[in-house]
Write a protein that holds these residues in place. Structure first.
Motif, PDB file in Angstrom:
ATOM      1  N   TYR A  35       0.828  -1.206   0.000  1.00  0.00           N
ATOM      2  CA  TYR A  35       0.000   0.000   0.000  1.00  0.00           C
ATOM      3  C   TYR A  35       0.862   1.256   0.000  1.00  0.00           C
ATOM      4  O   TYR A  35       2.009   1.254   0.442  1.00  0.00           O
ATOM      5  CB  TYR A  35      -0.938   0.023   1.215  1.00  0.00           C
ATOM      6  CG  TYR A  35      -0.239   0.138   2.553  1.00  0.00           C
ATOM      7  CD1 TYR A  35       0.257   1.360   3.015  1.00  0.00           C
ATOM      8  CD2 TYR A  35      -0.081  -0.976   3.370  1.00  0.00           C
ATOM      9  CE1 TYR A  35       0.893   1.464   4.239  1.00  0.00           C
ATOM     10  CE2 TYR A  35       0.551  -0.875   4.595  1.00  0.00           C
ATOM     11  CZ  TYR A  35       1.029   0.339   5.025  1.00  0.00           C
ATOM     12  OH  TYR A  35       1.667   0.443   6.228  1.00  0.00           O
ATOM     13  N   THR A  36       0.295   2.323  -0.529  1.00  0.00           N
ATOM     14  CA  THR A  36       0.879   3.661  -0.461  1.00  0.00           C
ATOM     15  C   THR A  36      -0.245   4.630  -0.141  1.00  0.00           C
ATOM     16  O   THR A  36      -1.408   4.387  -0.472  1.00  0.00           O
ATOM     17  CB  THR A  36       1.545   4.077  -1.784  1.00  0.00           C
ATOM     18  OG1 THR A  36       0.577   4.015  -2.838  1.00  0.00           O
ATOM     19  CG2 THR A  36       2.721   3.169  -2.122  1.00  0.00           C
ATOM     20  N   SER A  37       0.089   5.716   0.508  1.00  0.00           N
ATOM     21  CA  SER A  37      -0.885   6.765   0.796  1.00  0.00           C
ATOM     22  C   SER A  37      -0.196   8.106   0.630  1.00  0.00           C
ATOM     23  O   SER A  37       0.920   8.293   1.111  1.00  0.00           O
ATOM     24  CB  SER A  37      -1.458   6.617   2.199  1.00  0.00           C
ATOM     25  OG  SER A  37      -0.426   6.516   3.170  1.00  0.00           O
ATOM     26  N   SER A  38      -0.849   9.016  -0.057  1.00  0.00           N
ATOM     27  CA  SER A  38      -0.263  10.324  -0.330  1.00  0.00           C
ATOM     28  C   SER A  38      -1.274  11.412   0.004  1.00  0.00           C
ATOM     29  O   SER A  38      -2.477  11.268  -0.253  1.00  0.00           O
ATOM     30  CB  SER A  38       0.166  10.433  -1.798  1.00  0.00           C
ATOM     31  OG  SER A  38      -0.904  10.115  -2.662  1.00  0.00           O
ATOM     32  N   LYS A  39      -0.778  12.495   0.570  1.00  0.00           N
ATOM     33  CA  LYS A  39      -1.623  13.625   0.976  1.00  0.00           C
ATOM     34  C   LYS A  39      -1.755  14.587  -0.194  1.00  0.00           C
ATOM     35  O   LYS A  39      -0.768  15.120  -0.699  1.00  0.00           O
ATOM     36  CB  LYS A  39      -0.995  14.316   2.186  1.00  0.00           C
ATOM     37  CG  LYS A  39      -1.789  15.493   2.707  1.00  0.00           C
ATOM     38  CD  LYS A  39      -1.111  16.095   3.929  1.00  0.00           C
ATOM     39  CE  LYS A  39      -1.890  17.289   4.468  1.00  0.00           C
ATOM     40  NZ  LYS A  39      -1.239  17.888   5.668  1.00  0.00           N
ATOM     41  N   LEU A  40      -2.991  14.834  -0.615  1.00  0.00           N
ATOM     42  CA  LEU A  40      -3.256  15.765  -1.701  1.00  0.00           C
ATOM     43  C   LEU A  40      -3.654  17.140  -1.179  1.00  0.00           C
ATOM     44  O   LEU A  40      -3.424  18.145  -1.847  1.00  0.00           O
ATOM     45  CB  LEU A  40      -4.347  15.212  -2.615  1.00  0.00           C
ATOM     46  CG  LEU A  40      -4.072  13.815  -3.213  1.00  0.00           C
ATOM     47  CD1 LEU A  40      -5.197  13.414  -4.159  1.00  0.00           C
ATOM     48  CD2 LEU A  40      -2.732  13.770  -3.924  1.00  0.00           C
ATOM     49  N   SER A  41      -4.282  17.155  -0.004  1.00  0.00           N
ATOM     50  CA  SER A  41      -4.631  18.403   0.665  1.00  0.00           C
ATOM     51  C   SER A  41      -4.802  18.090   2.143  1.00  0.00           C
ATOM     52  O   SER A  41      -4.559  16.958   2.577  1.00  0.00           O
ATOM     53  CB  SER A  41      -5.912  19.014   0.076  1.00  0.00           C
ATOM     54  OG  SER A  41      -7.033  18.212   0.387  1.00  0.00           O
TER      55      SER A  41
END
Length: 229
Positions: A35-41
């Motif tokens: 899994y990966t998780s990225s903050k867009l806002s």
């Protein structure tokens, strides 16, 4: 002895096959699966999971939902909403186990009782070799016509064209989640963070790292100064 042999053979067979991708962060052990998780806002995050071609899609649904709840918990959000993508919310119910393939699973061999000979007609000769010959008590041997043979199986023919390769479809999926600050948030696609964690934490098996850890080398004490005469 037979039980031990079957257990060892099954473990070797499973070890030689690629296991489904369990819950893990991408890049663990140098592999891209996970899994990966990225903050867009401040309120929107992208959660993605990529597994190999043996990973069940239901596992991916559970992993995406669970990772979304972990992200929400890390920032203190009591709920989150999936605003892009879909997951099967039924993974929250039931007793399914997501991830983890135990190669040490013990196999038990059950001995089946041999079928007793029927009364009346007696099979003459071996059952595997001459099952069509029967003899009735007090009569000459009777030949019974065996059933017609089934059509011979014809394997499919594959034509290989150099330069063209169809790669297996990998369960690579992502969702976009929006964090909710209201603890009583409800609606379609809205999940309570605590509820998801409570239902999935006992049922998600994390991948065990396969890279051996190198023990730390003890520091060498400094040499004692030479005595001055």
């Amino acid at each position: 002895m037979l039980k031990l042999f079957v257990t060892v053979a099954a473990a070797a067979l499973l070890a030689g096959c690629a296991s489904p991708t369990s819950y893990r962060a991408a890049g663990t052990d140098g592999k891209a699966f996970g899994y990966t998780s990225s903050k867009l806002s401040d309120q929107v995050y992208r959660v993605q999971f990529m597994g190999n071609n043996r990973t069940p899609y239901r596992w991916v649904d559970a992993f995406l939902l669970f990772r979304g709840a972990e992200v929400a918990q890390d920032v203190g959000a009591p709920a989150f909403k999936i605003i892009e993508g879909k997951v099967d919310a039924t993974v929250l119910s039931g007793e399914d186990i997501f991830g983890g393939v135990d190669l040490n699973t013990e196999l038990t061999v059950v001995a089946a009782s041999r079928r007793s000979a029927p009364e009346g007609d007696v099979v003459v000769g071996s059952a595997n070799r001459d099952a069509s010959m029967h003899r009735t008590a007090g009569a000459m041997p009777v030949f019974r016509m065996p059933p017609p043979a089934l059509p011979k199986y014809q394997p499919p023919v594959y034509i290989y064209t150099p330069g063209y390769y169809v790669a297996p479809v990998l369960p690579d999926r992502s969702i976009l989640i929006e964090l909710r600050t209201a603890p009583d948030a409800e609606g379609d696609g809205v999940f309570k963070t605590v509820d998801v964690l409570q239902k999935l934490t006992p049922r998600i098996k994390r991948a065990v790292p396969t890279t051996p850890t190198t023990p730390a080398t003890p520091a060498t004490p400094p040499a004692a100064p030479a005595a001055t005469l």
